[in-house]
Design a protein around this motif. Structure first.
Motif, mmCIF file in Angstrom:
data_model
loop_
_atom_site.group_PDB
_atom_site.id
_atom_site.type_symbol
_atom_site.label_atom_id
_atom_site.label_comp_id
_atom_site.label_asym_id
_atom_site.label_seq_id
_atom_site.Cartn_x
_atom_site.Cartn_y
_atom_site.Cartn_z
ATOM 1 N N ALA A 7 15.353 -32.354 -48.790
ATOM 2 C CA ALA A 7 14.661 -31.066 -48.754
ATOM 3 C C ALA A 7 15.528 -29.970 -49.359
ATOM 4 C CB ALA A 7 14.282 -30.713 -47.314
ATOM 5 N N THR A 8 15.601 -29.936 -50.682
ATOM 6 C CA THR A 8 16.361 -28.880 -51.342
ATOM 7 C C THR A 8 15.695 -28.512 -52.661
ATOM 8 O OG1 THR A 8 18.519 -28.219 -52.203
ATOM 9 C CG2 THR A 8 17.909 -30.511 -52.546
ATOM 10 N N LYS A 9 15.964 -27.277 -53.077
ATOM 11 C CA LYS A 9 15.506 -26.863 -54.406
ATOM 12 C C LYS A 9 16.715 -26.725 -55.328
ATOM 13 C CE LYS A 9 11.331 -24.362 -53.211
ATOM 14 N NZ LYS A 9 10.686 -23.040 -53.153
ATOM 15 N N ASN A 10 17.898 -26.915 -54.736
ATOM 16 C CA ASN A 10 19.142 -26.695 -55.471
ATOM 17 C C ASN A 10 19.497 -27.939 -56.298
ATOM 18 O OD1 ASN A 10 21.941 -26.668 -56.063
ATOM 19 N ND2 ASN A 10 22.296 -25.131 -54.472
ATOM 20 N N GLU A 16 24.757 -34.080 -56.799
ATOM 21 C CA GLU A 16 25.846 -34.620 -55.975
ATOM 22 C C GLU A 16 25.334 -35.704 -55.026
ATOM 23 O OE1 GLU A 16 28.473 -30.505 -55.791
ATOM 24 O OE2 GLU A 16 27.996 -31.522 -53.928
ATOM 25 N N GLU A 41 15.258 -19.529 -43.994
ATOM 26 C CA GLU A 41 16.471 -19.986 -43.308
ATOM 27 C C GLU A 41 16.970 -18.884 -42.389
ATOM 28 O OE1 GLU A 41 19.283 -21.758 -46.045
ATOM 29 O OE2 GLU A 41 17.619 -22.456 -47.280
ATOM 30 N N LYS A 53 14.940 -27.165 -42.270
ATOM 31 C CA LYS A 53 14.506 -27.624 -43.603
ATOM 32 C C LYS A 53 14.016 -29.065 -43.542
ATOM 33 C CE LYS A 53 18.320 -25.351 -45.921
ATOM 34 N NZ LYS A 53 19.279 -25.336 -47.017
ATOM 35 N N ASP A 68 20.316 -30.365 -46.438
ATOM 36 C CA ASP A 68 21.689 -29.873 -46.283
ATOM 37 C C ASP A 68 21.633 -28.368 -46.115
ATOM 38 O OD1 ASP A 68 24.796 -29.758 -47.449
ATOM 39 O OD2 ASP A 68 23.521 -28.236 -48.357
ATOM 40 N N SER A 70 24.519 -25.415 -46.284
ATOM 41 C CA SER A 70 25.947 -25.328 -46.549
ATOM 42 C C SER A 70 26.324 -23.909 -46.897
ATOM 43 C CB SER A 70 26.308 -26.284 -47.687
ATOM 44 O OG SER A 70 25.399 -26.144 -48.756
ATOM 45 N N SER A 85 25.296 -17.726 -47.530
ATOM 46 C CA SER A 85 25.916 -17.933 -48.845
ATOM 47 C C SER A 85 24.943 -17.834 -50.015
ATOM 48 C CB SER A 85 26.620 -19.289 -48.891
ATOM 49 O OG SER A 85 27.748 -19.254 -48.041
ATOM 50 N N ALA A 86 23.748 -18.425 -49.859
ATOM 51 C CA ALA A 86 22.806 -18.404 -50.988
ATOM 52 C C ALA A 86 22.250 -16.992 -51.204
ATOM 53 C CB ALA A 86 21.675 -19.388 -50.752
ATOM 54 N N PHE A 118 34.464 -24.677 -47.373
ATOM 55 C CA PHE A 118 33.058 -25.013 -47.569
ATOM 56 C C PHE A 118 32.625 -25.848 -46.376
ATOM 57 C CE2 PHE A 118 33.338 -24.670 -52.398
ATOM 58 C CZ PHE A 118 32.375 -23.664 -52.486
ATOM 59 N N TYR A 154 29.840 -21.184 -55.655
ATOM 60 C CA TYR A 154 31.170 -20.576 -55.518
ATOM 61 C C TYR A 154 32.311 -21.492 -55.983
ATOM 62 C CZ TYR A 154 28.529 -17.351 -52.555
ATOM 63 O OH TYR A 154 27.605 -16.456 -52.085
ATOM 64 N N ASP A 155 31.971 -22.618 -56.581
ATOM 65 C CA ASP A 155 33.012 -23.580 -56.978
ATOM 66 C C ASP A 155 34.134 -22.967 -57.835
ATOM 67 O OD1 ASP A 155 32.207 -25.805 -55.584
ATOM 68 O OD2 ASP A 155 30.905 -26.574 -57.175
ATOM 69 N N HIS A 180 32.892 -31.100 -48.683
ATOM 70 C CA HIS A 180 32.155 -30.933 -47.443
ATOM 71 C C HIS A 180 30.883 -31.772 -47.461
ATOM 72 C CE1 HIS A 180 30.966 -28.284 -50.583
ATOM 73 N NE2 HIS A 180 29.970 -27.701 -49.923
HETATM 74 P P1 ITT Z 1 18.384 -25.342 -50.527
HETATM 75 O O1 ITT Z 1 18.263 -24.475 -49.313
HETATM 76 O O2 ITT Z 1 17.083 -25.476 -51.280
HETATM 77 O O3 ITT Z 1 19.033 -26.655 -50.241
HETATM 78 P P2 ITT Z 1 20.350 -23.383 -51.354
HETATM 79 O O4 ITT Z 1 21.192 -23.217 -52.582
HETATM 80 O O5 ITT Z 1 19.572 -22.208 -50.870
HETATM 81 O O6 ITT Z 1 19.375 -24.645 -51.579
HETATM 82 P P3 ITT Z 1 21.833 -23.333 -48.873
HETATM 83 O O7 ITT Z 1 20.856 -22.501 -48.184
HETATM 84 O O8 ITT Z 1 22.427 -24.494 -48.151
HETATM 85 O O9 ITT Z 1 21.247 -23.965 -50.226
HETATM 86 O O10 ITT Z 1 22.994 -22.410 -49.402
HETATM 87 C C1 ITT Z 1 24.130 -22.975 -49.830
HETATM 88 C C2 ITT Z 1 24.856 -21.997 -50.720
HETATM 89 O O11 ITT Z 1 26.258 -22.139 -50.402
HETATM 90 C C3 ITT Z 1 24.713 -22.388 -52.162
HETATM 91 O O12 ITT Z 1 23.629 -21.765 -52.781
HETATM 92 C C4 ITT Z 1 26.067 -21.961 -52.708
HETATM 93 O O13 ITT Z 1 26.085 -20.589 -52.925
HETATM 94 C C5 ITT Z 1 27.016 -22.238 -51.556
HETATM 95 N N1 ITT Z 1 27.538 -23.613 -51.662
HETATM 96 C C6 ITT Z 1 27.264 -24.657 -50.838
HETATM 97 N N2 ITT Z 1 27.884 -25.763 -51.249
HETATM 98 C C7 ITT Z 1 28.549 -25.439 -52.356
HETATM 99 C C8 ITT Z 1 29.340 -26.155 -53.235
HETATM 100 O O14 ITT Z 1 29.552 -27.450 -53.095
HETATM 101 N N3 ITT Z 1 29.893 -25.521 -54.271
HETATM 102 C C9 ITT Z 1 29.662 -24.214 -54.440
HETATM 103 N N4 ITT Z 1 28.902 -23.462 -53.672
HETATM 104 C C10 ITT Z 1 28.340 -24.056 -52.620
#
Ligand code: ITT
Length: 364
Positions: A7-10, A16, A41, A53, A68, A70, A85-86, A118, A154-155, A180
């Motif tokens: 369940a992600t759009k990322n 990964e 969220e 999610k 996830d 994160s 973070s997002a 992270f 943020y990598d 992570h």
């Molecule tokens: P989904 O909710 O659709 O999964 P999202 O990008 O909104 O996608 P999150 O709500 O989990 O995901 O937000 C995670 C954010 O944290 C992500 O957009 C990055 O900004 C940061 N992040 C998480 N893991 C990361 C990683 O491995 N490298 C760099 N930034 C990361």
């Protein structure tokens, strides 16, 4: 190959995750399966958000779903952006700008105070089951400048001192090994793949049979339960032999001097509450009524016991009570027996016997 919905759009995450689960699953994003919804969220923790999610998409698809949540926690910013973070500085703000802003905020901060990590929490939602989560973290510091082209988010500003590189300078394989998300997902992979549990009882010192059985099922099995009479053997020898397995053992009536095992225990496997007892406390030789009442009282839906050296199964009012028989000294037959349980969708189980020509499933 099995399909699994994440369940992600990322797209960075999907890349990964596919690399980690690759050999066993085809990973589909919610876009891939034609779902277009925005999940708000609004949780205060990564756990709350990842469960939300996974569960929302599971309810729509009625399939097993992973998700996830994160983020990056920066010590100097009191853990921010964290779960935000997002959305930090606006969801659509490009990361070059967000990262540049963070570098600016930490411009004069010395290295010792630039600590960051992270965090990833992976949630697994199975229809009709309580969700399960696993968590992984990686420690680092906020770099003084952006570096690297790989990864996402943020990598480029997350510097890993041991590797002397930012996360954006790592290849996908390198990042997945230590990240992570890689850690949380590896734990989840164990639950998804190694969800089977061997149940033994009354080994009475016969380690050989247990070793034979464990070797037979090997990678399929992630945990081993021993229901007493001789718990110490299991603890001492098997734990040392199979360091990759989880062991649960409780004391039997002959284990009164056991240094390691407790009398009874409730354990949780994939959301199921399982009561472990040797059974002599409930006079199981004369029937399992007392044990049945105890399970009702405890509110658990699975009870495992031994003591009688006879395999048996009982199911009533959603309570499953199983006895694997004895792995060393059967009564009323010459076959040593044990149980293999599968804790994923519905709990299923099979009884096995050890015969001269091998291990075979038996009726019970
Ligand atoms: P989904 O909710 O659709 O999964 P999202 O990008 O909104 O996608 P999150 O709500 O989990 O995901 O937000 C995670 C954010 O944290 C992500 O957009 C990055 O900004 C940061 N992040 C998480 N893991 C990361 C990683 O491995 N490298 C760099 N930034 C990361």
């Amino acid at each position: 190959m099995k399909e699994i919905i994440f369940a992600t759009k990322n797209k960075g995450k999907i890349k990964e995750i596919q690399a980690i689960l690759g050999h066993n699953y085809i990973v589909k994003s919610i876009e891939d399966i034609g779902i277009d919804i925005d999940i708000v969220e609004d949780g205060k923790t990564f756990e709350e958000n990842s469960i939300k999610k996974a569960v929302e998409i599971m309810k729509i698809t009625n399939k097993i779903v992973l998700a996830d949540d994160s983020g990056l926690e920066i010590d100097y910013l009191n853990g921010e952006p964290g779960v935000y973070s997002a959305r930090y500085m606006g969801e659509d703000t490009p990361y070059e700008i967000k990262n540049a802003k963070i570098l600016e905020m930490l411009k004069d901060v010395e290295e010792e105070k630039r600590g960051a990590r992270f965090v990833s929490v992976i949630a697994l939602a199975i229809p009709g089951k309580k969700p399960i989560t696993t968590r992984g973290t990686i420690e680092g510091i906020i770099a003084y400048e952006m570096k690297g082209e790989n990864g996402f988010g943020y990598d480029p500003i997350f510097y890993i001192p041991e590797l002397k590189k930012t996360a954006a300078e790592l290849s996908l394989e390198e990042k997945n090994k230590i990240s992570h998300r890689g850690k949380a997902l590896s734990e989840m992979k164990k639950i998804l793949l190694y969800r089977k549990v061997l149940v033994f009882s009354d080994s009475h010192g016969n380690i050989d049979n247990m070793v034979k059985v464990i070797e037979n099922f090997d990678k399929d099995v992630f945990a081993i339960i021993h229901l007493g009479d001789y718990a110490d053997d299991v603890e001492d020898e098997l734990r040392n032999l199979y360091t990759d397995k989880l062991f649960y053992s409780i004391a039997g009536n002959n284990d009164f001097i056991s240094s390691v095992a407790q009398d009874e225990e409730i354990i949780e496997i994939n959301g199921h509450k399982v009561f472990l007892t040797h059974g002599h406390q409930y006079n199981v030789y004369f029937g399992i009524d007392k044990l049945y009442y105890k399970l009702n009282e405890l509110g658990v839906n699975i009870g495992l016991y031994g003591h009688t050296h006879r395999p048996s199964a009982f199911f009533e009012n959603n309570i499953l009570i199983l006895n694997p028989g004895s792995i060393s000294s059967p009564r009323g037959s010459s076959i040593c027996t044990f149980l293999l349980m599968d804790f994923l969708d519905e709990v299923t189980y099979k009884f096995y016997g050890i015969f001269k020509d091998g291990i075979k499933e038996i009726d019970c």
